[in-house]
Design an enzyme around this catalytic site. Structure first.
Site, PDB file in Angstrom:
ATOM      1  N   GLU B  80       0.813  -1.222   0.000  1.00 50.16           N
ATOM      2  CA  GLU B  80       0.000   0.000   0.000  1.00 50.16           C
ATOM      3  C   GLU B  80       0.840   1.263   0.000  1.00 50.16           C
ATOM      4  O   GLU B  80       0.553   2.207  -0.727  1.00 50.16           O
ATOM      5  CB  GLU B  80      -0.965   0.006   1.195  1.00 50.16           C
ATOM      6  CG  GLU B  80      -2.139  -0.964   1.050  1.00 50.16           C
ATOM      7  CD  GLU B  80      -1.805  -2.395   1.423  1.00 50.16           C
ATOM      8  OE1 GLU B  80      -0.656  -2.654   1.857  1.00 50.16           O
ATOM      9  OE2 GLU B  80      -2.690  -3.270   1.302  1.00 50.16           O
ATOM     10  N   HIS B 149     -11.437  -3.762   9.965  1.00 45.01           N
ATOM     11  CA  HIS B 149     -12.026  -3.709   8.620  1.00 45.01           C
ATOM     12  C   HIS B 149     -13.217  -2.755   8.539  1.00 45.01           C
ATOM     13  O   HIS B 149     -14.025  -2.859   7.625  1.00 45.01           O
ATOM     14  CB  HIS B 149     -12.473  -5.104   8.162  1.00 45.01           C
ATOM     15  CG  HIS B 149     -11.407  -5.837   7.405  1.00 45.01           C
ATOM     16  ND1 HIS B 149     -10.159  -6.067   7.925  1.00 45.01           N
ATOM     17  CD2 HIS B 149     -11.380  -6.362   6.156  1.00 45.01           C
ATOM     18  CE1 HIS B 149      -9.429  -6.725   7.038  1.00 45.01           C
ATOM     19  NE2 HIS B 149     -10.143  -6.905   5.957  1.00 45.01           N
TER      20      HIS B 149
END
Lengths: 341, 345
Positions: B80, B149
């Site tokens: 990322e 999440h």
């Protein structure tokens, strides 16, 4: 104890190779290294005047990497750098007036006094960007290479970083992505063995950095970073392969900084490295060892040096004077360029 | 059916009347926006882990690789930070990357490149370079998304100069803001909400833009102003119907863009109602609620009839378990209760 002795061969085997270069090319390499050295020394001399209110990371001792590697690039090729950016900027042909204005926090600095000495930029000559976060410029350069590949613009991108930069996760991530996409990029690691005052041995396992890079599927090599011709040849070979459609290259150059990580003067006496170690590398000074090599090979450098030096010193004086006389940015400038138009 | 699909399918929204215009789902409108952007400008590329897989970012990138090729729409390594830097560097060299993430939680891995590089390049180099980058992620919620999440991190990013942050609540805005973000020359983050993905709405064909920094009044009312964005607007809307039945008439301001913020729209509404409730999908502390609330006190205090209130997440990480979740997330009823309390005083 000397932890990182100089283990290179200097110019021992290079006399035979000289015929492939023009005299002017060989002298120009010397001129460029000497110029960087003299600029850095003058910055250092004046640093305690406190008129350059910016951190500095001198490249004294590391001139051959900037000059040798940049000599293999064309103007439109792109160069990115870490915090130790003076050499990269000057090697790529960055404007000295704009650099010194930036360091004096003036409005006409290369980044309008928003960058300081760690963010020297000159898009006109392909000095594309630099980051003060270790490793930060590596993925950005990789993205520039992706854009070049996408646009087929034939540019080669090169990024300078240190041994510490290879410890950042993004370095590995960028090597993987460049290898995956076969991007036109040269990862150029200037391994000077110390990150601030932390030696390599406390940060990395005992293996060569370029071997680690090779593990990403990248063509990798190691050079004596004090030898400007060796640096030039390695970079030139990488550039040629990339222009022929080859993928990324990784070059590790073993170098030594003769000064502290930041600021003026050396700090070896604080004990993290031996003064003796620095002195050993100083005997292989990239500027002086190359000078001796040219002299031994009758390039007439001895007679030219005083004039070259005079020229450079005059240029430096003029550029400092220009910087000191230049205007400061105004309050309204602060609010510019937060968002792009 | 995957659990999150069945959860999202179970949500009930007001259905638009197809006789009044073309109806698309939120995710279809995103897909259309990306298709138009890719057709419109050769410099646009779409990347992210799974943009070419069968799930296709909830369907938003479906079919795009087949249509535009692997050089323009591609899967990425799970790097990322590295990929955020790659996008930044590519954007500085003239491309317009759209970097997509399934969840904002993964953007946290890329903060160095996003905050310390992308957001600041243009400023640091005195405008010599630009970073026309779009970062996209959908906030998760429910059925075990849990602490890692489901994070709605917009509040963390509001204090970073140089970033624009968009949080659409309708299919119309999802498309128009995506197209505007891609056209914008600054790094722009779009936070979608997983629970809006199957919401239907009117979406015109072709290219249109929704300006960044302009909110919209979703419901006019006299008694109290509710300000928010994204799925919080859906909750506010549900609450407004319950409140109307009890004779309380709220105005709903959908910010659409939380950086920059449409101050004028909020001011005009507070001037009318004299009461302000801020709602958000993120934590109440330090984010949208805190910022809008403070602006109200700082700038519009003289219009206020009572204290500003907020409905956001409690100062607790998201629990994964179903029972705990029911105590964690604000509901339309929570908003109703707070509004009634505010109007009583």
């Amino acid at each position: 104890m000397v932890q990182y002795p100089y283990e290179g061969q200097g110019f021992k085997d290079w006399s035979g190779a000289l015929e492939k270069y023009s005299d002017s090319f060989l002298i120009d390499l010397f001129y460029k290294m000497l110029r960087i050295r003299l600029i850095e020394e003058e910055i250092e001399n004046r640093y305690f005047d406190d008129l350059m209110k910016t951190p500095i990371h001198l490249v004294i001792g590391q001139e051959a990497t900037a000059v040798g590697a940049c000599a293999a690039l064309s103007t439109s090729d792109l160069l990115y750098s870490g915090h130790r950016t003076h050499g990269a900027y000057l090697g790529k042909g960055g404007d000295l007036k704009k650099m010194l204005s930036e360091m004096h926090c003036k409005a006409n600095g290369c980044a309008g006094s928003r960058g300081g000495s760690m963010h020297l930029i000159d898009p006109d000559v392909g000095m594309a960007w630099s980051s003060a976060i270790v490793g930060g410029a590596i993925p950005i350069a990789t993205g520039a290479a992706l854009a070049s590949q996408y646009k087929s613009d034939q540019n080669v991108t090169m990024v300078f970083f240190g041994d510490g930069g290879t410890e950042e996760g993004v370095c590995s991530e960028s090597l993987n992505f460049a290898s995956l996409k076969q991007l036109p990029i040269i990862f150029f690691c200037e391994n000077n063995f110390y990150s601030v005052q932390s030696p390599l041995r406390t940060r990395q396992s005992q293996r060569d950095i370029f071997r680690w890079a090779e593990g990403h599927g990248i063509n990798s090599s190691v050079v004596d970073g004090t030898n400007v011709l060796e640096v030039y040849e390695a970079t030139k070979s990488a550039v040629e392969k990339i222009r022929d459609g080859g993928g990324p290259h990784f070059i590790e150059a073993k170098v030594y900084r003769f000064r502290a990580h930041g600021g003026a003067g050396d700090d070896s006496q604080t004990g993290y490295r031996e003064v003796e170690e620095r002195e050993m590398w100083e005997r292989h000074c990239p500027v002086e060892s190359y000078y001796s090599f040219l002299d031994q090979n009758n390039l007439g450098i001895k007679s030219q040096r005083p004039e070259l030096q005079k020229q450079i010193e005059q240029e430096i004086r003029d550029c400092f004077e220009h910087a000191l006389k230049s205007p400061e940015p105004k309050k309204a400038d602060l609010f510019k360029y937060v968002y792009a138009d | 059916m995957p659990w999150d699909e069945s959860l999202v399918n179970s949500l009930v929204y007001d259905e638009p009347d197809p006789k009044q215009g073309r109806v698309l789902s939120y995710v279809q409108s995103l897909n259309e926006a990306l298709r138009i952007a890719l057709e419109d400008n050769e410099s646009v590329i779409v990347m992210g882990q799974g943009v070419d897989d069968p799930s296709a970012m909830f369907g938003s990138t479906k079919g795009l690789q087949d249509r535009f090729g692997e050089s323009r729409v591609f899967d990425t390594p799970l790097s990322e930070e590295g990929m955020m830097g790659v996008c930044t560097g590519a954007a500085m060299r003239g491309l317009r990357p759209v970097y997509m993430h399934n969840r904002p939680d993964f953007i946290l891995l890329a903060f160095n490149q996003l905050i310390t590089h992308a957001a600041k390049c243009h400023f640091m180099d005195n405008g010599l370079t630009q970073v026309p980058l779009v970062v996209w992620a959908a906030i998760g919620r429910g059925w075990g998304s849990g602490a890692q999440h489901s994070q709605a991190i917009q509040g963390l990013l509001m204090g970073v100069p140089g970033l624009k942050i968009l949080m659409p609540s309708t299919p119309y805005d999802a498309k128009g803001l995506m197209l505007q973000a891609i056209q914008d020359n600054s790094p722009t983050i779009i936070f979608e909400h997983r629970w809006l993905m199957k919401k239907n709405g009117f979406v015109p064909e072709g290219k249109y833009l929704v300006p960044i920094g302009q909110g919209v009044c979703r419901r006019e009312g006299e008694d109290l102003t509710i300000v928010g964005a994204s799925h919080a607007i859906e909750l506010a809307y549900q609450a407004s119907k319950l409140l109307a039945a009890d004779g309380v008439d709220v105005e709903i301001i959908d910010l659409r863009s939380i950086q920059p913020i449409d101050d004028q729209l909020i001011e005009d509404s507070i001037r009318k109602t004299g009461r302000l409730l801020v709602v958000d999908t993120g934590w109440a502390i330090g984010g949208v609620c805190a910022e809008i609330g403070f602006r109200a006190v700082e700038k519009w205090f003289s219009y206020l009839k009572g204290a500003v209130r907020r409905v956001g997440l409690p100062d607790v990480p998201t629990p994964a378990g179903y029972a705990l979740e029911q105590h964690y997330y604000p509901t339309a009823q929570n908003i109703v209760d707070v509004v009634k309390d505010m109007c009583r005083k």
